[in-house]
Design an enzyme around this catalytic site. Structure first.
Site, PDB file in Angstrom:
ATOM      1  N   ASP A   1      44.635   9.072 -23.281  1.00 33.59           N
ATOM      2  CA  ASP A   1      43.230   9.018 -23.317  1.00 33.59           C
ATOM      3  C   ASP A   1      42.493   8.894 -24.558  1.00 33.59           C
ATOM      4  O   ASP A   1      43.224   8.571 -25.601  1.00 33.59           O
ATOM      5  CB  ASP A   1      42.291  10.270 -22.397  1.00 33.59           C
ATOM      6  CG  ASP A   1      41.837  11.383 -23.142  1.00 33.59           C
ATOM      7  OD1 ASP A   1      42.406  11.475 -24.593  1.00 33.59           O
ATOM      8  OD2 ASP A   1      41.490  12.225 -22.615  1.00 33.59           O
TER       9      ASP A   1
ATOM     10  N   ARG B   1      31.489  15.958 -16.688  1.00 33.82           N
ATOM     11  CA  ARG B   1      31.618  15.903 -18.234  1.00 33.82           C
ATOM     12  C   ARG B   1      30.904  14.589 -18.407  1.00 33.82           C
ATOM     13  O   ARG B   1      31.145  13.342 -18.185  1.00 33.82           O
ATOM     14  CB  ARG B   1      33.046  15.731 -18.983  1.00 33.82           C
ATOM     15  CG  ARG B   1      32.989  15.463 -20.433  1.00 33.82           C
ATOM     16  CD  ARG B   1      34.157  15.772 -21.120  1.00 33.82           C
ATOM     17  NE  ARG B   1      35.196  14.813 -20.853  1.00 33.82           N
ATOM     18  CZ  ARG B   1      36.269  14.753 -21.541  1.00 33.82           C
ATOM     19  NH1 ARG B   1      36.562  15.786 -22.534  1.00 33.82           N
ATOM     20  NH2 ARG B   1      37.303  13.972 -21.073  1.00 33.82           N
TER      21      ARG B   1
END
Length: 725
Positions: free
Chosen positions: A631, A340
């Site tokens: 996160d 990613r």
């Protein structure tokens, strides 16, 4: 000061330049000169386009803010609102019908259904554990979690508890009866497994022999056919192994000598350079790229200490068996890896362009992660990733089809720099921003020959939902958000559009994260909802969770389920556009305090590790001491919700500050056992992490699309400079 090397018109941080030239390039067949010349051209051409796309985001947000401000105090007019979004180019006409044309996609993405891990590639140990989580012990996953209750003397304890072990074995046997039923009898009564004439033979305790109800489920074995060490079976496209060793501690207690059931678990893993990492400068980026290089070359290794012994963890080899027909059968031993990249928002000073400006980090990631992946494409590796010659890149936080088209253009330019065939670089589109959701079909169309993945990220998506409608009024509490009308429509729309555009058999349709890694019994009960919703993958927080979530794909034939769902009425864009406003804001003082404290504690618990320790993803105890995976996406929701309530007078800035100070003491206590932890209390004014958390809330309305990266990056650099890091 960062030491730099002049390369053409670029000023490249020496640590990055040396890494690329001395480590990343050798073995790729790409020359350093051609790479840097090509990279400079890509940067010169695309950085201005990137900047223009960000300006458009700001312009649309300003127009939406103005629309709501002009109607303050009035009831929301959904029809007028929708017409306005169409008028300003936020909501575009539906794209004409098309089918995705992606080719050369690995089976794990196109033709299989199973769990997906997301891990910070900055952490080599996490990256290795995830890569190796393709196969997981069902016995370990059950024994070590709350899936097996501790009632009736089945406590975990320190040594092996046979009462608990027997419960594990019973659970596993029930799974075998469900996933690979016998022609007669039950796996519970098995006394031996053997292979005769290419078929699995199971001896039962009544003295009879039987086979599988569906003999074709038996694929292969390891060891001696008469007394195999492992028997490989397949169900719903997923493999699992009955592992046999009568001399092992567990096998000794089992009538058939079975010591474990090994599950094919994390089919795919996203190695994350984005939301789960804290990378703010060239040094940090090189750590990321070096670990990705190790994964692509197959030589990533990490010293691990466990129980007083130290060993080297490496990437698992492939699994080799004797097939039912006697020929050799090899299965992939590792999770298929995506990487990613970061989105379009941030720049990074690892490279300065010809004007001295920081270069967009997403362009840098595209160039460097793709360059590194060549090692795996050209065979300069001991651990093959894609067997179809593809590189899989997840692109997050895109707003609408123009941004998806920009990614498609960037990938094409990178392919040209690296000499790769067109569409080698595949794209995973995160459907986590509102403008992408309402224009999802057009977004997929913009990358229709690269798309291998669409995924709902409801955490970030909720953050964008709040920020987009910041001026519309106070939103509902965080816990109520999941039952709002927009979110169900959003989740269904992703599946509806994915199926309508022909992603089945070519790409993953994914669902989001289970954020409570300790609550596995609840996950086993609830997360079956993802495959039932038509997702052929969904995110899990750990290898153990992947092993357990794999059970859901044995219960649900996802591809058959998708065929059913393709017939339903597609989700309504009107439902998606329903703003999650609180019908009234007359919460009690206690309810407001609880909401503020809960969000403040989550913000601080995450931010303090990000700023002080450079940890971008961690299990943070919530206000009730339940460990939650946090996160930047969870941070975005919490900070935006408090910013929204502050904006609309539900709370005051004094309440925010008071709560943050009280919760800082709680977070300090929760981290007391960490020797590297620096307490935030009582010196709040001089604590960088505390000030970052405060800024995220009180300046939350000003953050671009509600993103937390600008504040986090600036404050982390401040902390590093202050402490000589």
């Amino acid at each position: 000061m960062t030491e730099r090397v002049q390369v053409g018109g670029l000023q490249v941080a020496k640590v990055l330049f040396d890494f690329v030239n001395n480590e990343a390039i050798p073995g790729t067949g790409v020359s350093a000169d051609s790479f840097w010349t090509g990279a400079e051209a890509v940067i010169n051409d695309l950085a201005p386009k990137n900047k223009a796309l960000l300006a458009k985001r700001d312009d649309l947000q300003a127009k939406i803010n103005g629309w709501h401000q002009a109607r303050a105090g009035q009831a929301h007019d959904a029809a007028a609102y929708k017409a306005f979004l169409e008028e300003i180019g936020y909501l575009l006409p539906e794209a004409e019908d098309f089918q995705a044309g992606t080719q050369n996609v690995d089976d794990e993405i196109a033709r299989m259904a199973g769990p997906q891990l997301v891990v910070p590639v900055m952490n080599a140990r996490f990256a290795l554990n995830a890569s190796n989580a393709r196969w997981g012990s069902l016995y370990d996953a059950l024994y070590g979690t709350d899936v097996i209750s501790e009632e009736g003397g089945a406590e975990k304890g320190k040594g092996y508890n046979k009462v608990r072990g027997d419960k594990v074995i019973a659970f596993a046997r029930a799974f075998l009866d469900e996933a690979a039923p016998l022609e007669s009898g039950s796996h519970v009564d098995a006394t031996s497994y053997s292979v005769k004439n290419g078929a699995l033979v199971v001896a039962l305790k009544n003295g009879s022999e039987t086979g599988l109800k569906n003999a074709g489920q038996f694929l292969a074995f390891q060891g001696d056919a008469a007394k195999p060490q492992a028997v490989l079976l397949k169900h719903n496209g997923l493999h699992f192994e009955i592992q046999i060793d009568p001399s092992s501690p567990i096998g000794q207690t089992d009538a058939a000598g079975v010591k474990d059931v090994l599950m094919e678990a994390a089919l795919t893993t996203i190695m994350d350079c984005e939301d789960s990492v804290a990378a703010v400068d060239a040094d940090d980026k090189v750590v990321i790229y070096r670990n990705w290089l190790g994964l692509m070359k197959g030589n990533l290794a990490e010293e691990v200490s466990k129980g007083g012994t130290t060993f080297t963890r490496t990437m698992n080899p492939d699994r080799v068996y004797t097939g039912a027909d006697g020929s050799e059968l090899t299965l992939h031993g590792r999770s298929l890896l995506f990487v990613r990249n970061v989105g379009h928002l941030m720049t990074n000073d690892a490279i300065l362009d010809k004007h001295g400006n920081e270069v967009p980090e997403g362009i840098q990631d595209g160039l460097f992660t793709s360059l590194i992946a060549i090692h795996n494409l050209n065979g300069n590796t001991s651990r093959k990733n894609s067997r179809t010659g593809s590189v899989y890149i997840v692109k997050p936080k895109m707003h609408g089809p123009e941004e998806a088209a920009f990614t498609n253009e960037l990938f094409g330019r990178v392919e040209d720099v690296l000499g790769l065939p067109r569409n080698t670089l595949k794209v995973g589109i995160m459907d986590e921003e509102r403008r992408t959701t309402v224009n999802l079909k057009a977004c997929i169309k913009a990358a229709k020959d690269r798309v291998v993945f669409i995924n709902t990220g409801f955490l970030d998506r909720t953050g964008d939902e709040i920020h987009t409608s910041m001026e519309a009024g106070a939103v509902v509490r965080k816990g109520a958000m999941k039952s709002e009308k927009w979110i169900g429509a959003y989740e269904n729309n992703n599946v509806d559009v994915g199926l309508a555009t022909g992603l089945q058999g070519k790409a993953q349709i994914g669902k989001g994260m289970w954020a409570m890694p300790d609550l596995m019994a609840a996950m086993l009960e609830q997360k079956i909802g993802h495959p039932l919703a038509g997702a052929n993958t969904a995110w899990v927080p750990s290898p153990t969770a992947a092993t357990l979530h794999a059970l859901h794909y044995h219960k649900v034939d996802v591809f058959a389920r998708q065929a059913e769902l393709a017939k339903r009425t597609p989700a309504s864009v009107d439902d998606i556009l329903t703003i999650p406003l609180a019908p009234n804001t007359n919460w009690t003082a206690e309810e407001i305090k609880n909401e503020v404290d809960n969000n403040a504690q989550g913000i601080l618990g995450y931010v303090v590790r990000w700023i002080d320790q450079g940890v971008g993803c961690s299990k943070v105890p919530d206000i009730n001491d339940v460990g939650l995976m946090e996160d930047r996406a969870t941070l975005r929701i919490s900070s935006q919700l408090l910013a929204n309530w502050l904006r609309h007078g539900v709370i005051s800035q004094e309440q925010v500050v008071e709560s943050l100070k009280r919760m800082a003491v709680v977070v300090d206590r929760q981290n007391a056992s960490d020797p590297s932890y620096r307490p935030m209390a009582p010196d709040f004014d001089d604590n960088v992490a505390f000030q970052a958390a405060l800024e995220l809330v009180v300046e939350g309305t000003k953050q671009p699309n509600g993103y937390t990266e600008p504040v986090l990056h600036r404050r982390r650099r401040e902390f590093k400079a202050k402490n000589g890091l």
